[in-house]
Structure formats: C-alpha cells, structure tokens
Design a protein around this motif. Sequence first.
Motif, PDB file in Angstrom:
ATOM      1  N   ARG A  80     -57.469 -17.480  -1.127  1.00 39.95           N
ATOM      2  CA  ARG A  80     -56.868 -18.816  -1.028  1.00 39.95           C
ATOM      3  C   ARG A  80     -56.989 -19.337   0.400  1.00 39.95           C
ATOM      4  NH1 ARG A  80     -54.327 -21.005  -4.770  1.00 39.95           N
ATOM      5  NH2 ARG A  80     -53.214 -20.054  -6.475  1.00 39.95           N
ATOM      6  N   PRO A  81     -57.254 -20.627   0.541  1.00 41.20           N
ATOM      7  CA  PRO A  81     -57.303 -21.200   1.890  1.00 41.20           C
ATOM      8  C   PRO A  81     -55.895 -21.333   2.473  1.00 41.20           C
ATOM      9  CG  PRO A  81     -57.743 -22.889   0.239  1.00 41.20           C
ATOM     10  CD  PRO A  81     -57.642 -21.583  -0.488  1.00 41.20           C
ATOM     11  N   GLY A  82     -55.799 -21.099   3.768  1.00 38.79           N
ATOM     12  CA  GLY A  82     -54.537 -21.306   4.470  1.00 38.79           C
ATOM     13  C   GLY A  82     -54.429 -22.753   4.929  1.00 38.79           C
ATOM     14  N   LYS A  83     -53.316 -23.091   5.575  1.00 34.69           N
ATOM     15  CA  LYS A  83     -53.098 -24.459   6.043  1.00 34.69           C
ATOM     16  C   LYS A  83     -54.183 -24.907   7.015  1.00 34.69           C
ATOM     17  CE  LYS A  83     -48.142 -24.547   5.299  1.00 34.69           C
ATOM     18  NZ  LYS A  83     -46.819 -24.662   5.905  1.00 34.69           N
ATOM     19  N   GLY A  84     -54.570 -24.034   7.927  1.00 36.78           N
ATOM     20  CA  GLY A  84     -55.623 -24.371   8.885  1.00 36.78           C
ATOM     21  C   GLY A  84     -56.962 -24.611   8.200  1.00 36.78           C
ATOM     22  N   ASP A  85     -57.247 -23.792   7.179  1.00 35.57           N
ATOM     23  CA  ASP A  85     -58.487 -23.951   6.414  1.00 35.57           C
ATOM     24  C   ASP A  85     -58.509 -25.287   5.684  1.00 35.57           C
ATOM     25  OD1 ASP A  85     -59.437 -21.351   7.077  1.00 35.57           O
ATOM     26  OD2 ASP A  85     -58.170 -20.507   5.505  1.00 35.57           O
ATOM     27  N   LEU A  86     -57.356 -25.667   5.128  1.00 34.70           N
ATOM     28  CA  LEU A  86     -57.270 -26.931   4.395  1.00 34.70           C
ATOM     29  C   LEU A  86     -57.452 -28.121   5.335  1.00 34.70           C
ATOM     30  CD1 LEU A  86     -54.341 -26.080   1.962  1.00 34.70           C
ATOM     31  CD2 LEU A  86     -56.772 -26.295   1.396  1.00 34.70           C
TER      32      LEU A  86
END
Length: 147
Positions: free
Chosen positions: A9-15
């Motif tokens: 799953r992508p994290g907040k930074g990835d999003l």
Amino acid sequence: MDTSTRYLRPGKGDLLLARVVAALTRRGMSLWGSRILSVRGRNTGEWRSTPVNLLDFDGEQYLVSARGHTQWVRNLRVAGTGRLQVGRRIEAFGATEVADDEKVAILRAYLKRWQFEVGRFFDGVGPKSGDDELRRIAPGHPVFRVS
C-alpha cells in the motif's frame, strides 16, 4: 511473503508524490516516461486512473507494477485494455500479461531506469542482481506488454 499476492500500500508521502506526478503528466510533462494509466474498474466499470512508468524495452512497451498486485493490475487483468495519457495525447491500448519466466530482462531494464524511484519495492533486488534473484521476485511484480 507470498509473492503471488504481494501488494504494498502507498503511504501518505507516496500518495502526495503520485498526485504531483499525475498533475504534471496531465499537463504534458512526462517525468522519465510517466503516463496516466486509465483502466475500467472490474466491479464498477468506471474509469480509474493512476500514474505509471511506461518502459520502452527491446522494441516493445511494458507496464510494470512495482507495488505488486495493485488495483490497476487487477482491473487491467479483467479489462484487457486501457488508456495512457500525456497531456492531451491519449492512446488506447491492449495489454497482455507477461509470464514470470519472461520477466527477468524486463525487470532488469525497469530497475535500471527507475531504481531511484521504485527500488525500495523490490526487496533489495536491483538492475545488477543476478537472474535468479530477479526470477525469485518476478511473481510479485506483474508486467504487461502494451500493444
């Protein structure tokens, strides 16, 4: 981890990074081959979009899922077609999933080009890793030939 169902799953930074890349790509600024991939949802039939890196390799084009069996992968398996966009240019395509035993050279080329961006999703395997290591992680990274 079972690589046949691997999904990170992508994290907040990835999003946040994905949103920035998507906004730039929609405006016509492809970052290192970025495209907006749109695929119809397998349950709703509605268009779903996400930024991806389109790999040109050996005269063909490929989509590689660094994060594993993501929603776009599951949708593309069902739909078999999608759209790739840069700026105002939108191209429809058909997709064929590549078998695990054919992925080694494609994964190596993908990592050679984008390891700085996606390397952390490949469990320490990089472009200089041996064929056996790339073969080991292949089931966890779906690859589609775009035509």
